[in-house]
Structure formats: structure tokens, C-alpha cells
Design a protein around this motif. Structure first.
Motif, short mmCIF file in Angstrom:
data_model
loop_
_atom_site.label_atom_id
_atom_site.label_comp_id
_atom_site.label_asym_id
_atom_site.label_seq_id
_atom_site.Cartn_x
_atom_site.Cartn_y
_atom_site.Cartn_z
N ASP A 211 37.88 46.12 35.24
CA ASP A 211 38.93 45.57 36.11
C ASP A 211 40.23 45.53 35.33
N HIS A 212 41.09 46.52 35.54
CA HIS A 212 42.30 46.66 34.73
C HIS A 212 43.28 45.49 34.93
N LYS A 213 43.29 44.92 36.11
CA LYS A 213 44.18 43.80 36.37
C LYS A 213 43.75 42.58 35.55
#
Length: 245
Positions: A211-213
Motif C-alpha cells: 500500500d504505497h499511500k
């Protein structure tokens, strides 16, 4: 040594060092990515032996301090002649004297120097240099830390390395520069790699989530925490009077 443009048409960044010990160079500057960039012509290194302009049969470069005191002081006439000679082939380089009393070498100054033509670096020895040459030749005094070295050569290497790594083509992944310590006025977040667990210590789960966020948020929070703990002066500067409210 003339400046020869690179294949991309850029004039290489230039470092000219005035020193009593030119044999110390390139030293570590001849290794790793900075050394490869030197070989590739992305930057150049010129040495000027100060003793070539020394006085008398023994090429004296120093004398006793006016007013008395311990040690010796490098002469203004010798250094002035050395600087003038170096400027004949590098008139556009800012003159920097490496000194414990200078302004701190911080990343904004490194960026400023890296986008310019280069730097002419005066490496002092003994008790220092005659103040008059600094005034007459417009030297900018820069310090790499609150301690004293035997001479300015190692400090010159630090400044050169910090600048050269910012030059286009030196690093393989330029985007990594944006996340380093002191970029954005905070220290860098912690880094991890394989193995996933080592001596009972695991990589934080969020970094393996994909999950890059969430990863970006974790890194920002970690960077802010480390900055507040280790460099509160930077944390205050980052917030400012109207930030963080």
C-alpha cells in the motif's frame, strides 16, 4: 587544465584545490560513484601547490603571528599569489576557505554550489591564514563541523563529494535524492531490506503491505519523529511560526 564540454554539451563541474599537500588528492574522491564520475569527465579536479609561491630559497609559506602567540600563520602574499594564479584558468569559481569559524556546510549551500561552475577551495594549515587575503580575495568561509582538523584538505574533500553526487549523471537513481536527510528540512526515514527478519528484528509490516499511500505516510511520520528526537533545531525550522497548527 581547460574545461571540455561533456557529450551532452555541459561544462563539467570544476574543483580547484589550493593546498600544501596535493598528494592527498583525489584520495577517496577517486573511488565509487564520485570517482567514476571523475573518470567520465562529469567533473574535474585541479590541484595548486601553494608552496610554488613561497618566499625565498626555502619557499616559506608561513610566519609568526602578529601580536605574538603560538604556531605559525600562512602569509597573505603567498596565498594571494597562489589564488591569483589559479584564477587565471578558473576566474568564475567562488573562493571558499575551509575554516572551523565559517558558516556551516548545509545541504542548501551544497545545492547552491553544485548548480554553479564549481568551487576553488583554499585548504589552510598551521594556525590559519592571514585575514587580509580572505578580505582582499573575497573568500567565503565554510565549516564542515564544530571541531578542528590538521588542515583543510579533508574538509575540501567532504565539500566536493557532497556537491559532485548532486550533479546530473552521477547517481543512478536521481529521484532518491529527494528523500535523503536534509532534503525538505528533515532527516531521512529508516531503511530496510532482506532478510525479512534478522536476529529477532522484523521489517515493519507496513513496508511489506504494498500500500504505497500507507508506506508514504509511515515514512513521513518516521522522518518527523527522528528529526524531532535527533535534530530538534530542524524540526522547529520545518514547522515555522504558522505551521503544524
Amino acid at each position: 587544465m581547460p574545461h571540455t564540454p561533456t557529450s551532452e554539451g555541459r561544462v563539467p563541474w570544476r574543483a580547484t584545490v589550493l593546498t600544501l599537500f596535493p598528494e592527498m588528492f583525489p584520495g577517496p574522491l577517486g573511488t565509487s560513484l564520485v570517482g567514476q564520475a571523475l573518470t567520465a569527465g562529469l567533473w574535474s579536479l585541479d590541484m595548486q601547490q601553494i608552496r610554488d609561491f613561497g618566499i625565498g630559497r626555502h619557499r616559506a609559506v608561513d610566519d609568526t603571528p602578529a601580536g605574538g602567540g603560538a604556531g605559525m600563520v600562512m602569509r597573505a602574499d603567498v596565498l594571494g599569489a597562489a589564488i591569483d594564479h589559479a584564477r587565471r584558468t578558473a576566474p568564475d569559481l567562488p573562493l571558499i576557505y575551509l575554516s572551523p569559524r565559517g558558516e556551516p556546510l548545509r545541504q542548501p549551500l551544497v545545492r547552491e554550489l553544485s548548480v554553479g561552475p564549481g568551487a576553488m577551495l583554499l585548504a589552510g594549515r598551521f594556525e590559519g591564514v592571514d585575514e587580509r587575503v580572505l578580505e582582499a580575495r573575497g573568500a567565503r568561509e565554510v565549516s564542515i563541523g564544530d571541531y578542528v582538523l590538521s588542515g583543510g584538505e579533508l574538509a575540501a574533500m567532504v565539500l566536493i563529494d557532497a556537491c559532485v553526487r548532486l550533479l546530473p549523471g552521477v547517481l543512478g537513481a536521481p529521484e532518491s535524492l529527494a528523500h535523503e536527510s536534509f532534503e525538505g528540512e528533515r532527516l531521512e526515514y529508516p531503511q530496510y531490506t532482506k532478510p525479512r527478519e534478522w536476529e529477532g528484528l522484523a521489517i515493519p509490516d507496513v513496508l511489506l503491505s504494498g500500500d504505497h499511500k500507507k508506506i508514504a505516510a509511515w515514512r513521513q511520520a518516521a522522518a518527523e519523529r527522528i528529526t524531532a528526537e535527533r535534530r530538534p533545531d530542524l524540526a522547529v525550522a520545518t514547522k515555522g511560526p504558522n505551521k503544524g497548527r
